[in-house]
Design an enzyme around this catalytic site. Structure first.
Site, mmCIF file in Angstrom:
data_model
loop_
_atom_site.group_PDB
_atom_site.id
_atom_site.type_symbol
_atom_site.label_atom_id
_atom_site.label_comp_id
_atom_site.label_asym_id
_atom_site.label_seq_id
_atom_site.Cartn_x
_atom_site.Cartn_y
_atom_site.Cartn_z
ATOM 1 N N ASN A 16 0.822 -1.212 0.000
ATOM 2 C CA ASN A 16 0.000 0.000 0.000
ATOM 3 C C ASN A 16 0.855 1.259 0.000
ATOM 4 O O ASN A 16 2.036 1.220 0.352
ATOM 5 C CB ASN A 16 -0.903 0.040 1.237
ATOM 6 C CG ASN A 16 -2.107 -0.844 1.103
ATOM 7 O OD1 ASN A 16 -2.437 -1.304 0.026
ATOM 8 N ND2 ASN A 16 -2.779 -1.098 2.218
ATOM 9 N N GLU A 100 11.058 -0.557 -6.766
ATOM 10 C CA GLU A 100 9.958 -0.084 -5.924
ATOM 11 C C GLU A 100 8.715 0.002 -6.799
ATOM 12 O O GLU A 100 8.603 0.882 -7.633
ATOM 13 C CB GLU A 100 10.288 1.270 -5.308
ATOM 14 C CG GLU A 100 9.245 1.721 -4.311
ATOM 15 C CD GLU A 100 9.654 2.961 -3.543
ATOM 16 O OE1 GLU A 100 8.848 3.404 -2.713
ATOM 17 O OE2 GLU A 100 10.762 3.486 -3.775
#
Length: 182
Positions: A16, A100
């Protein structure tokens, strides 16, 4: 005699918003001495989203301000920038590359969410999917070897976001941005 090169592994760190992906990657890169020479970190390119040259347009802010208008444009730009970063980091020599996020979480979490919110219409989602599938099928290096999923509660992530105080995320609510993508 040919020297066989070991395969370079690519993992995508997912989770998240504000789950601490960046912090996790920074600690691996800067504080884990055993891994420094083995791991290349490819951070999320937020600075590129905040400064689209040559006019320095902030597409991230535009998306948060007018999501229905900019969802498709933003998601396209996110893909292009991730592809460029993937391409530019593909020739590295370190045996492990940590990204990422990935084009896959972009498609399967964020694009899906904006489509479900009716910020991306049927024509836009079909266009996005048509070129997404084509690009991914032509560029198998975009497909990571595995994913690392970091988990924290939506409440924790939202509190972290409020502490971070990124200008563009000031109006993001707990209800709309912290669903578990699984």
């Amino acid at each position: 005699m040919k020297i066989r090169q070991k395969k370079r592994l690519t993992f995508c760190v997912e989770g998240n918003i504000c789950v601490v992906k960046t912090t996790f990657l920074q600690r691996i890169a800067n504080k884990t001495l055993e891994l420094c020479d083995l791991v290349e970190i490819v951070p999320k390119p937020i600075f590129k989203w905040q400064d689209v040259c040559p006019n320095h347009f902030n597409i991230l802010d535009a998306f948060y301000t007018e999501p229905k208008r900019y969802a498709y444009t933003f998601q396209n730009y996110v893909f292009v920038i991730r592809y460029i970063m993937e391409r530019d980091s593909a020739t590295g020599i370190k045996p492990l590359r940590l990204l990422e996020r990935s084009v896959f979480s972009d498609r399967n979490v964020f694009v899906r969410a904006v489509h479900e919110a009716n910020w991306m219409n049927e024509m836009e989602i079909r266009i996005y999917d048509s070129w997404f599938e084509l690009v991914v099928s032509c560029l198998p290096k975009l497909i990571p070897d595995s994913f690392i999923y970091l988990r924290a509660s939506p409440d924790t992530c939202h509190k972290r976001m409020m502490l971070c105080k990124r200008y563009e995320e000031g109006g993001v609510t707990l209800q709309h941005s912290f669903r578990d993508p699984r």
